[in-house]
Design a protein around this motif. Structure first.
Motif, PDB file in Angstrom:
ATOM      1  N   ALA A  44       0.839  -1.206   0.000  1.00 46.50           N
ATOM      2  CA  ALA A  44       0.000   0.000   0.000  1.00 46.50           C
ATOM      3  C   ALA A  44       0.877   1.261   0.000  1.00 46.50           C
ATOM      4  N   ALA A  45       1.958   1.239   0.777  1.00 49.47           N
ATOM      5  CA  ALA A  45       2.871   2.391   0.817  1.00 49.47           C
ATOM      6  C   ALA A  45       3.557   2.584  -0.544  1.00 49.47           C
ATOM      7  N   ASN A  46       3.950   1.489  -1.185  1.00 52.19           N
ATOM      8  CA  ASN A  46       4.579   1.588  -2.503  1.00 52.19           C
ATOM      9  C   ASN A  46       3.607   2.158  -3.536  1.00 52.19           C
ATOM     10  N   LYS A  47       2.354   1.689  -3.483  1.00 55.80           N
ATOM     11  CA  LYS A  47       1.336   2.229  -4.394  1.00 55.80           C
ATOM     12  C   LYS A  47       1.162   3.725  -4.182  1.00 55.80           C
ATOM     13  N   ARG A  48       1.060   4.127  -2.923  1.00 55.17           N
ATOM     14  CA  ARG A  48       0.851   5.536  -2.584  1.00 55.17           C
ATOM     15  C   ARG A  48       2.041   6.380  -3.048  1.00 55.17           C
ATOM     16  N   LEU A  49       3.257   5.875  -2.875  1.00 55.36           N
ATOM     17  CA  LEU A  49       4.449   6.599  -3.305  1.00 55.36           C
ATOM     18  C   LEU A  49       4.390   6.887  -4.809  1.00 55.36           C
ATOM     19  N   VAL A  50       4.111   5.869  -5.602  1.00 56.71           N
ATOM     20  CA  VAL A  50       4.055   6.038  -7.060  1.00 56.71           C
ATOM     21  C   VAL A  50       2.885   6.934  -7.450  1.00 56.71           C
ATOM     22  N   TYR A  51       1.738   6.722  -6.827  1.00 51.98           N
ATOM     23  CA  TYR A  51       0.542   7.522  -7.126  1.00 51.98           C
ATOM     24  C   TYR A  51       0.796   9.006  -6.854  1.00 51.98           C
ATOM     25  N   VAL A 106      -5.030  11.328  -9.533  1.00 46.50           N
ATOM     26  CA  VAL A 106      -4.379  11.283 -10.840  1.00 46.50           C
ATOM     27  C   VAL A 106      -5.387  11.698 -11.902  1.00 46.50           C
ATOM     28  N   LYS A 107      -4.973  12.611 -12.800  1.00 44.13           N
ATOM     29  CA  LYS A 107      -5.863  13.097 -13.854  1.00 44.13           C
ATOM     30  C   LYS A 107      -5.963  12.104 -15.011  1.00 44.13           C
ATOM     31  N   ALA A 108      -4.867  11.442 -15.327  1.00 47.94           N
ATOM     32  CA  ALA A 108      -4.868  10.482 -16.439  1.00 47.94           C
ATOM     33  C   ALA A 108      -5.901   9.392 -16.151  1.00 47.94           C
ATOM     34  N   PRO A 109      -6.528   8.838 -17.193  1.00 48.15           N
ATOM     35  CA  PRO A 109      -7.567   7.821 -16.990  1.00 48.15           C
ATOM     36  C   PRO A 109      -6.980   6.503 -16.487  1.00 48.15           C
ATOM     37  N   LEU A 110      -6.913   6.389 -15.177  1.00 47.63           N
ATOM     38  CA  LEU A 110      -6.279   5.254 -14.493  1.00 47.63           C
ATOM     39  C   LEU A 110      -7.211   4.039 -14.467  1.00 47.63           C
ATOM     40  N   VAL A 111      -6.704   2.912 -14.897  1.00 45.18           N
ATOM     41  CA  VAL A 111      -7.461   1.670 -14.916  1.00 45.18           C
ATOM     42  C   VAL A 111      -7.164   0.849 -13.664  1.00 45.18           C
ATOM     43  N   SER A 112      -5.865   0.756 -13.324  1.00 40.14           N
ATOM     44  CA  SER A 112      -5.477  -0.138 -12.246  1.00 40.14           C
ATOM     45  C   SER A 112      -4.128   0.263 -11.668  1.00 40.14           C
ATOM     46  N   ILE A 113      -3.906  -0.136 -10.412  1.00 38.28           N
ATOM     47  CA  ILE A 113      -2.597  -0.058  -9.775  1.00 38.28           C
ATOM     48  C   ILE A 113      -2.333  -1.443  -9.195  1.00 38.28           C
ATOM     49  N   VAL A 114      -1.227  -2.026  -9.595  1.00 38.28           N
ATOM     50  CA  VAL A 114      -0.874  -3.361  -9.122  1.00 38.28           C
ATOM     51  C   VAL A 114       0.490  -3.262  -8.447  1.00 38.28           C
ATOM     52  N   ALA A 115       0.617  -3.892  -7.277  1.00 37.55           N
ATOM     53  CA  ALA A 115       1.894  -3.913  -6.570  1.00 37.55           C
ATOM     54  C   ALA A 115       2.219  -5.335  -6.145  1.00 37.55           C
ATOM     55  N   GLU A 116       3.468  -5.705  -6.362  1.00 32.99           N
ATOM     56  CA  GLU A 116       3.971  -7.015  -5.951  1.00 32.99           C
ATOM     57  C   GLU A 116       5.456  -6.842  -5.664  1.00 32.99           C
ATOM     58  N   ARG A 117       5.920  -7.402  -4.556  1.00 32.18           N
ATOM     59  CA  ARG A 117       7.310  -7.247  -4.128  1.00 32.18           C
ATOM     60  C   ARG A 117       7.684  -5.753  -4.118  1.00 32.18           C
ATOM     61  N   ASP A 118       8.670  -5.352  -4.932  1.00 31.81           N
ATOM     62  CA  ASP A 118       9.103  -3.957  -4.964  1.00 31.81           C
ATOM     63  C   ASP A 118       8.666  -3.248  -6.249  1.00 31.81           C
ATOM     64  N   ILE A 119       7.676  -3.817  -6.938  1.00 32.68           N
ATOM     65  CA  ILE A 119       7.215  -3.299  -8.230  1.00 32.68           C
ATOM     66  C   ILE A 119       5.794  -2.733  -8.097  1.00 32.68           C
ATOM     67  N   VAL A 120       5.558  -1.582  -8.731  1.00 35.87           N
ATOM     68  CA  VAL A 120       4.222  -0.988  -8.827  1.00 35.87           C
ATOM     69  C   VAL A 120       3.963  -0.706 -10.303  1.00 35.87           C
ATOM     70  N   VAL A 121       2.784  -1.125 -10.784  1.00 36.82           N
ATOM     71  CA  VAL A 121       2.411  -0.897 -12.174  1.00 36.82           C
ATOM     72  C   VAL A 121       1.131  -0.065 -12.211  1.00 36.82           C
ATOM     73  N   LEU A 122       1.186   1.033 -12.968  1.00 34.53           N
ATOM     74  CA  LEU A 122      -0.002   1.838 -13.240  1.00 34.53           C
ATOM     75  C   LEU A 122      -0.481   1.481 -14.644  1.00 34.53           C
ATOM     76  N   GLY A 123      -1.771   1.235 -14.789  1.00 33.33           N
ATOM     77  CA  GLY A 123      -2.359   0.982 -16.107  1.00 33.33           C
ATOM     78  C   GLY A 123      -3.311   2.110 -16.451  1.00 33.33           C
ATOM     79  N   PHE A 124      -3.158   2.678 -17.644  1.00 40.24           N
ATOM     80  CA  PHE A 124      -3.960   3.818 -18.079  1.00 40.24           C
ATOM     81  C   PHE A 124      -4.684   3.510 -19.380  1.00 40.24           C
ATOM     82  N   VAL A 125      -5.801   4.184 -19.601  1.00 41.02           N
ATOM     83  CA  VAL A 125      -6.492   4.139 -20.886  1.00 41.02           C
ATOM     84  C   VAL A 125      -5.711   5.013 -21.861  1.00 41.02           C
TER      85      VAL A 125
END
Length: 163
Positions: A44-51, A106-125
């Motif tokens: 959750a902290a990693n997601k928040r950092l990237v977001y 986030v203004k960009a059309p965000l689809v998803s945020i996925v975090a696993e281990r030390d990786i965070v992925v943002l998915g956008f339209v």
């Protein structure tokens, strides 16, 4: 019986071909708070950092806060931006020469945020002109992936095209 089987196969081919040409549009998720949650506090902290980096530094151009989010030794896998936090700040400064207010989400059309281990992925339209019919558009998904190290973004990948 053989004619029936051939007709059945032909009909099935036509139906499957038609459905392969159809596209379900990619749609953003308006509930960003739900995307930021995780049962694992570190994820959750990693997601928040990237977001927050995306909102404050990337979108709003508030590059003075980059050191809060990005490691000095930042590794960039986009061919349009060199490695290092300084280079990333320069890229964002050229993209957003005037800093803007930071939006609550986030203004960009965000689809998803996925975090696993030390990786965070943002998915956008992403929306592009249909190459077969310029008067139409289609949607697809763009991904930005970040590696977190010691509470900062240490590495970034995206689907960039060399400009």
């Amino acid at each position: 019986m053989r004619i029936f089987t051939c007709l059945h196969a032909l009909l099935l081919t036509v139906v499957l071909s038609a459905s392969a040409l159809a596209q379900t549009a990619v749609t953003p998720n308006p509930d960003h708070a739900s995307l930021l949650g995780s049962a694992d506090p570190q994820l959750a902290a990693n997601k928040r950092l990237v977001y927050d980096f995306w909102r404050e530094v990337f979108e709003a151009g508030q590059v003075s806060g980059a050191d809060k989010y990005v490691a000095e030794s930042y590794i960039q896998h986009n061919p349009n931006v060199p490695d290092g936090r300084t280079a990333m700040v320069g890229f964002i400064s050229r993209r957003n020469p005037v800093a803007k207010p930071v939006d609550a989400q986030v203004k960009a059309p965000l689809v998803s945020i996925v975090a696993e281990r030390d990786i965070v992925v943002l998915g956008f339209v992403r929306e592009y002109p249909d190459p077969k019919d310029g008067s139409r558009k289609y949607t697809t998904t763009w991904f930005d992936m970040f590696r977190i190290e010691n509470g900062k973004i240490a590495e970034h990948w995206d689907s960039a095209i060399r400009q």
